[in-house]
Write a protein that holds these residues in place. Structure first.
Motif, PDB file in Angstrom:
ATOM      1  N   THR A  64       0.834  -1.194   0.000  1.00 55.50           N
ATOM      2  CA  THR A  64       0.000   0.000   0.000  1.00 55.50           C
ATOM      3  C   THR A  64       0.874   1.251   0.000  1.00 55.50           C
ATOM      4  OG1 THR A  64      -1.683  -1.183   1.260  1.00 55.50           O
ATOM      5  CG2 THR A  64      -1.840   1.218   1.207  1.00 55.50           C
ATOM      6  N   LEU A  65       0.603   2.152  -0.936  1.00 53.18           N
ATOM      7  CA  LEU A  65       1.386   3.374  -1.062  1.00 53.18           C
ATOM      8  C   LEU A  65       0.440   4.530  -1.368  1.00 53.18           C
ATOM      9  CD1 LEU A  65       4.450   4.242  -1.094  1.00 53.18           C
ATOM     10  CD2 LEU A  65       4.271   4.242  -3.584  1.00 53.18           C
ATOM     11  N   LEU A  66       0.564   5.596  -0.584  1.00 54.18           N
ATOM     12  CA  LEU A  66      -0.199   6.820  -0.798  1.00 54.18           C
ATOM     13  C   LEU A  66       0.733   7.897  -1.324  1.00 54.18           C
ATOM     14  CD1 LEU A  66      -2.139   6.918   2.614  1.00 54.18           C
ATOM     15  CD2 LEU A  66      -2.833   5.790   0.487  1.00 54.18           C
ATOM     16  N   ARG A  67       0.157   8.856  -2.038  1.00 54.78           N
ATOM     17  CA  ARG A  67       0.976   9.985  -2.514  1.00 54.78           C
ATOM     18  C   ARG A  67       0.207  11.286  -2.365  1.00 54.78           C
ATOM     19  NH1 ARG A  67      -0.675  11.830  -7.459  1.00 54.78           N
ATOM     20  NH2 ARG A  67      -1.951  10.419  -8.734  1.00 54.78           N
ATOM     21  N   TYR A  68       0.956  12.336  -2.039  1.00 50.81           N
ATOM     22  CA  TYR A  68       0.397  13.678  -1.944  1.00 50.81           C
ATOM     23  C   TYR A  68       1.315  14.596  -2.734  1.00 50.81           C
ATOM     24  CZ  TYR A  68      -1.144  18.150  -0.129  1.00 50.81           C
ATOM     25  OH  TYR A  68      -1.603  19.441  -0.044  1.00 50.81           O
ATOM     26  N   PRO A  69       0.755  15.418  -3.642  1.00 49.54           N
ATOM     27  CA  PRO A  69       1.609  16.176  -4.550  1.00 49.54           C
ATOM     28  C   PRO A  69       2.404  17.291  -3.898  1.00 49.54           C
ATOM     29  CG  PRO A  69      -0.694  16.758  -4.873  1.00 49.54           C
ATOM     30  CD  PRO A  69      -0.671  15.569  -3.966  1.00 49.54           C
ATOM     31  N   GLY A  70       2.070  17.683  -2.685  1.00 48.28           N
ATOM     32  CA  GLY A  70       2.865  18.683  -1.993  1.00 48.28           C
ATOM     33  C   GLY A  70       2.123  19.984  -1.810  1.00 48.28           C
ATOM     34  N   GLY A  71       2.578  20.740  -0.805  1.00 49.79           N
ATOM     35  CA  GLY A  71       1.929  21.997  -0.474  1.00 49.79           C
ATOM     36  C   GLY A  71       2.563  23.212  -1.115  1.00 49.79           C
ATOM     37  N   GLY A  72       3.553  22.998  -1.975  1.00 54.75           N
ATOM     38  CA  GLY A  72       4.189  24.120  -2.651  1.00 54.75           C
ATOM     39  C   GLY A  72       5.596  24.358  -2.156  1.00 54.75           C
ATOM     40  N   VAL A  73       6.329  25.175  -2.907  1.00 56.18           N
ATOM     41  CA  VAL A  73       7.740  25.400  -2.625  1.00 56.18           C
ATOM     42  C   VAL A  73       7.949  26.096  -1.288  1.00 56.18           C
ATOM     43  CG1 VAL A  73       7.794  27.629  -3.840  1.00 56.18           C
ATOM     44  CG2 VAL A  73       9.891  26.257  -3.666  1.00 56.18           C
ATOM     45  N   GLY A  74       6.954  26.820  -0.806  1.00 58.71           N
ATOM     46  CA  GLY A  74       7.093  27.504   0.469  1.00 58.71           C
ATOM     47  C   GLY A  74       7.229  26.575   1.651  1.00 58.71           C
ATOM     48  N   MET A  75       6.864  25.305   1.471  1.00 57.47           N
ATOM     49  CA  MET A  75       6.975  24.334   2.560  1.00 57.47           C
ATOM     50  C   MET A  75       8.424  23.974   2.868  1.00 57.47           C
ATOM     51  SD  MET A  75       3.866  23.865   3.427  1.00 57.47           S
ATOM     52  CE  MET A  75       3.749  22.333   4.338  1.00 57.47           C
ATOM     53  N   ALA A  76       9.329  24.292   1.957  1.00 56.71           N
ATOM     54  CA  ALA A  76      10.749  24.027   2.173  1.00 56.71           C
ATOM     55  C   ALA A  76      11.318  25.137   3.048  1.00 56.71           C
ATOM     56  CB  ALA A  76      11.484  23.951   0.830  1.00 56.71           C
ATOM     57  N   THR A  77      10.963  25.093   4.324  1.00 51.57           N
ATOM     58  CA  THR A  77      11.384  26.116   5.272  1.00 51.57           C
ATOM     59  C   THR A  77      11.606  25.484   6.632  1.00 51.57           C
ATOM     60  OG1 THR A  77      10.817  28.313   6.166  1.00 51.57           O
ATOM     61  CG2 THR A  77       9.011  26.739   5.959  1.00 51.57           C
ATOM     62  N   GLY A  78      12.482  26.083   7.424  1.00 52.31           N
ATOM     63  CA  GLY A  78      12.798  25.536   8.733  1.00 52.31           C
ATOM     64  C   GLY A  78      11.564  25.387   9.606  1.00 52.31           C
ATOM     65  N   GLY A  79      11.442  24.259  10.270  1.00 55.11           N
ATOM     66  CA  GLY A  79      10.333  24.008  11.172  1.00 55.11           C
ATOM     67  C   GLY A  79       9.147  23.312  10.545  1.00 55.11           C
ATOM     68  N   SER A  80       9.082  23.273   9.225  1.00 53.41           N
ATOM     69  CA  SER A  80       7.945  22.652   8.557  1.00 53.41           C
ATOM     70  C   SER A  80       7.834  21.171   8.913  1.00 53.41           C
ATOM     71  CB  SER A  80       8.077  22.831   7.036  1.00 53.41           C
ATOM     72  OG  SER A  80       7.040  22.180   6.351  1.00 53.41           O
ATOM     73  N   GLY A  81       8.956  20.461   8.916  1.00 48.98           N
ATOM     74  CA  GLY A  81       8.932  19.042   9.253  1.00 48.98           C
ATOM     75  C   GLY A  81       8.569  18.795  10.705  1.00 48.98           C
ATOM     76  N   ASP A  82       8.974  19.694  11.606  1.00 48.25           N
ATOM     77  CA  ASP A  82       8.602  19.565  13.012  1.00 48.25           C
ATOM     78  C   ASP A  82       7.087  19.631  13.171  1.00 48.25           C
ATOM     79  OD1 ASP A  82      11.333  19.562  13.711  1.00 48.25           O
ATOM     80  OD2 ASP A  82      11.370  21.744  13.835  1.00 48.25           O
ATOM     81  N   VAL A  83       6.446  20.497  12.397  1.00 47.84           N
ATOM     82  CA  VAL A  83       4.992  20.613  12.434  1.00 47.84           C
ATOM     83  C   VAL A  83       4.341  19.319  11.956  1.00 47.84           C
ATOM     84  CG1 VAL A  83       3.010  21.829  11.458  1.00 47.84           C
ATOM     85  CG2 VAL A  83       5.013  23.116  12.207  1.00 47.84           C
ATOM     86  N   LEU A  84       4.838  18.763  10.861  1.00 46.69           N
ATOM     87  CA  LEU A  84       4.255  17.530  10.327  1.00 46.69           C
ATOM     88  C   LEU A  84       4.355  16.383  11.326  1.00 46.69           C
ATOM     89  CD1 LEU A  84       2.999  15.818   8.108  1.00 46.69           C
ATOM     90  CD2 LEU A  84       5.293  15.507   7.140  1.00 46.69           C
ATOM     91  N   ALA A  85       5.512  16.219  11.949  1.00 38.58           N
ATOM     92  CA  ALA A  85       5.674  15.131  12.911  1.00 38.58           C
ATOM     93  C   ALA A  85       4.676  15.257  14.051  1.00 38.58           C
ATOM     94  CB  ALA A  85       7.105  15.123  13.455  1.00 38.58           C
ATOM     95  N   GLY A  86       4.474  16.480  14.537  1.00 39.93           N
ATOM     96  CA  GLY A  86       3.523  16.684  15.618  1.00 39.93           C
ATOM     97  C   GLY A  86       2.089  16.439  15.196  1.00 39.93           C
ATOM     98  N   ALA A  87       1.754  16.845  13.975  1.00 46.48           N
ATOM     99  CA  ALA A  87       0.387  16.622  13.482  1.00 46.48           C
ATOM    100  C   ALA A  87       0.085  15.128  13.390  1.00 46.48           C
ATOM    101  CB  ALA A  87       0.201  17.296  12.129  1.00 46.48           C
ATOM    102  N   ILE A  88       1.014  14.350  12.874  1.00 45.92           N
ATOM    103  CA  ILE A  88       0.798  12.908  12.777  1.00 45.92           C
ATOM    104  C   ILE A  88       0.656  12.298  14.172  1.00 45.92           C
ATOM    105  CG2 ILE A  88       1.851  10.719  12.078  1.00 45.92           C
ATOM    106  CD1 ILE A  88       3.126  12.257   9.719  1.00 45.92           C
ATOM    107  N   ALA A  89       1.529  12.691  15.087  1.00 48.30           N
ATOM    108  CA  ALA A  89       1.458  12.151  16.446  1.00 48.30           C
ATOM    109  C   ALA A  89       0.132  12.509  17.110  1.00 48.30           C
ATOM    110  CB  ALA A  89       2.626  12.679  17.282  1.00 48.30           C
ATOM    111  N   GLY A  90      -0.335  13.735  16.913  1.00 47.53           N
ATOM    112  CA  GLY A  90      -1.598  14.140  17.507  1.00 47.53           C
ATOM    113  C   GLY A  90      -2.771  13.357  16.980  1.00 47.53           C
TER     114      GLY A  90
END
Length: 298
Positions: A222-248
């Motif tokens: 099983t594999l899911l794909r998401y095309p992305g939120g845009g080039v602005g997502m390549a910024t410091g802290g963005s990945g920290d937000v994602l990890a917390g959202a998944i955990a929540g």
């Protein structure tokens, strides 16, 4: 795993409708919406864990504990009065030291742990993950991010045996290369296959963060794909937000694959919203946070 693996499933309106989040109605309490423990931080990045913790609350987790270096813990507690804080020993480099007591106490009262955000030292991350493996909490899910996911390769068998079915890995391309012991070009040559094989090897949900994010299930098919939120997502802290959202989302009772899919979608759509109202680049990782509850289903 068959060479004829199914095509990736897009995370779109049809997928979201078919994979709803848990509903919390009358009688819901903080505890019934789950408890998240976020472990990480360092002297160099003392505030990064705050992004992870707030994201967990913004997607609906009921309670939050932040466990970080002692010098940063009081500051995080003031910055986020909604969270409990556990101060952990730090070494001379300002990284988490090998201290079992307070950390293990905190793990006993959580439903989901997210480990690694804002850590810099691979050695410190290895010590931290090994400490959790030596005396793991019962039934808690584990999200490994940043330095903790990059260092996890040699710990594969132990992680699978201890957290298999309850493990989520969230590497970006460089961290995926470290996790797999290869270079980034090899991953880019076959991102879907690499994600599938690695998920199966760890018995984990694997979120490979790229321009098009891929999410592989533990079955390796099983594999899911998401095309992305845009080039602005390549910024410091963005990945920290994602990890917390998944955990929540996991803490609320969402299964790991569904939580990863929804977390990636919420994170990316928050970026799309900011690209419209702020600009395609230049918005901050912390500005993603208020967008998350606006995107959750009513």
């Amino acid at each position: 795993m068959s060479a004829a693996a199914p095509e990736p499933t897009p995370i779109d309106s049809a997928w979201l409708a078919a994979n709803p989040l848990p509903v919390h109605g009358d009688g819901t309490t903080k505890n019934s919406r789950g408890r998240v423990l976020a472990v990480g931080g360092s002297r160099r990045v003392p505030g990064g864990l705050l992004l992870t913790g707030e994201a967990a609350l913004r997607v609906g987790a009921g309670k939050l504990m932040l466990a970080t270096i002692a010098s940063a813990a009081p500051l995080l507690g003031i910055a986020m009065p909604e969270a409990g804080v556990t101060a952990l020993a730090e070494d001379e480099a300002g990284e988490l030291a090998d201290e079992a007591g307070p950390l293990l106490d905190a793990t006993r009262s959580c439903d989901t742990m997210v480990v690694g955000p804002a850590m810099v030292s691979p050695e410190g991350a290895v010590r931290l993950v090994e400490r959790l493996l030596a005396d793991p909490p019962t039934d808690a899910a584990l999200v490994l991010d940043a330095a903790a996911v990059a260092c996890a390769g040699p710990l594969c068998e132990r992680l699978r045996a201890t957290f298999g079915g309850r493990l989520i890995l969230t590497p970006h391309l460089g961290e995926m290369a470290a996790l797999c012991g290869c270079d980034e070009d090899a991953i880019e040559a076959d991102p879907a296959g690499t994600a599938r094989r690695t998920a199966q090897r760890f018995g984990a949900v694997l979120v490979l963060k790229r321009t098009e994010t891929l999410i592989a299930a533990p079955d390796g098919r099983t594999l899911l794909r998401y095309p992305g939120g845009g080039v602005g997502m390549a910024t410091g802290g963005s990945g920290d937000v994602l990890a917390g959202a998944i955990a929540g989302l996991v803490s609320r009772g969402t299964d790991p694959l569904r939580a990863a899919g929804w977390g990636v979608w919420l994170h990316g759509e928050a970026g799309r919203a900011l690209a419209t109202c702020v600009g395609p680049i230049g918005f901050l990782g912390r500005e993603l946070l208020p967008q998350l509850p606006r995107l959750l289903p009513r």
